[in-house]
Design a protein around this motif. Sequence first.
Motif, PDB file in Angstrom:
ATOM      1  N   HIS A  52       4.699  -5.197  -1.630  1.00 12.04           N
ATOM      2  CA  HIS A  52       4.757  -5.985  -0.428  1.00 12.04           C
ATOM      3  C   HIS A  52       3.748  -7.293  -0.329  1.00 12.04           C
ATOM      4  O   HIS A  52       2.329  -6.926  -0.406  1.00 12.04           O
ATOM      5  N   GLU A  55       0.351  -7.372   1.878  1.00  9.41           N
ATOM      6  CA  GLU A  55      -0.462  -6.154   1.823  1.00  9.41           C
ATOM      7  C   GLU A  55      -1.420  -6.272   0.705  1.00  9.41           C
ATOM      8  O   GLU A  55      -1.220  -5.488  -0.376  1.00  9.41           O
ATOM      9  N   ARG A  95       6.339  -9.899   3.667  1.00  9.79           N
ATOM     10  CA  ARG A  95       6.288  -8.910   2.966  1.00  9.79           C
ATOM     11  C   ARG A  95       7.411  -9.058   1.937  1.00  9.79           C
ATOM     12  O   ARG A  95       7.231  -8.478   0.780  1.00  9.79           O
ATOM     13  N   HIS A 138      -0.553   0.240  -0.772  1.00  7.60           N
ATOM     14  CA  HIS A 138      -0.071  -0.703   0.528  1.00  7.60           C
ATOM     15  C   HIS A 138      -1.099  -0.939   1.513  1.00  7.60           C
ATOM     16  O   HIS A 138      -2.067  -0.088   1.597  1.00  7.60           O
ATOM     17  N   ASN A 139      -0.670  -1.820   2.371  1.00  7.96           N
ATOM     18  CA  ASN A 139      -1.473  -1.939   3.746  1.00  7.96           C
ATOM     19  C   ASN A 139      -0.300  -1.341   4.810  1.00  7.96           C
ATOM     20  O   ASN A 139       0.719  -1.842   4.637  1.00  7.96           O
TER      21      ASN A 139
HETATM   22 ZN    ZN Z   1       4.058  -1.670   1.934  1.00 11.36          ZN
END
Ligand code: ZN
Length: 334
Positions: A52, A55, A95, A138-139
């Motif tokens: 994403h 992130e 994203r 991820h974040n």
């Molecule tokens: Zn993510």
Amino acid sequence: MSGIKLNHVSEISPQLLGANTLQFLSNLGGPTVIHIPGKDKSRCRVIVTLLHGNEPSGLKAIHSLLCDNFVPQVNTKIIIASVVASLTEPVFTHRMLPGKRDLNRCFNHDEKDLQHMLANAICEEIKACQPEGIVDIHNTSGSGPSFSVSIDSSRQHQAIASYFTHRFIFTDIRLGSIMEKDFGCPIVTIEAGGSQDTEADVTAINGIRAYLSADMLFAQAQELALITHPRRLELCKESSLHYGDHLNPAVDITLRQDIEGFNFGNVVQNTPLGWIKDNDLHHFHLDEPTQRVDDFFSIVDGMLVTKKHLVLFMITTRVDIAKSDCLLYFAEKP
Ligand SMILES: [Zn+2]
């Protein structure tokens, strides 16, 4: 064979690293695999990040470790995926590319669009090195603490997660994410924390360093708190949403502006989460149709409230992400 090519990098020069993470990312230019030789060349571990584009904690951590000439215990492949989405202005906010599919929903079947081809190319790259473990970093889009997610709760999966965080979510939700693929070794998703939280950057770098430094990968680094089979609270397509401090009569649902503060907090029965204009729960559904929204949430005096003691997480206050993905995940308090 997939029709998309990943860049391969095995020489880490100061020119490539640039003066900061953003320069490094623009120098990569597109989806990239970085190969770092380890002390033990008979084994391999994989890190995937930036599936994403908004992130960046995993990318920042990788950039910093490369600048430090970090030497991992075993050969390491780092896959940096949504470079183009990430570089699209304003940087680190998309994203995925506008109008395109979410890359981490494209690992479940063969379609011919670019996102599926990129997902396939990433899978081929991972399978080729027969890794002993994989993490996908991820974040969360909302602010909150770190946690891990896996479709398997084996000792090995938990051990990998334990380098990063003490929260482990064992999920039966299938969305087409990379952790659902069978690579012949454990794969764990790490949510390092909110993309704006400096603590998330620290979690990512400390976790990666520990994960890549361990000789015995499956020795558990800390005890974990397990959350089993959370559900997703999703918004119906036609329902409108806003975040604010009071009911907004122009939309169907107004969720509290401070709702992110409930991420992994103590959400007791009757906690108000927001306002519903027409006093009706039909705006919501769960990812699992055999379970009912009104078993977990109700409306009291026009407010959406919890009906049970719950753990909430992945709460966002970004309307676009809440509508395209979900409002939040929840599980009954163990
Ligand atoms: Zn993510």
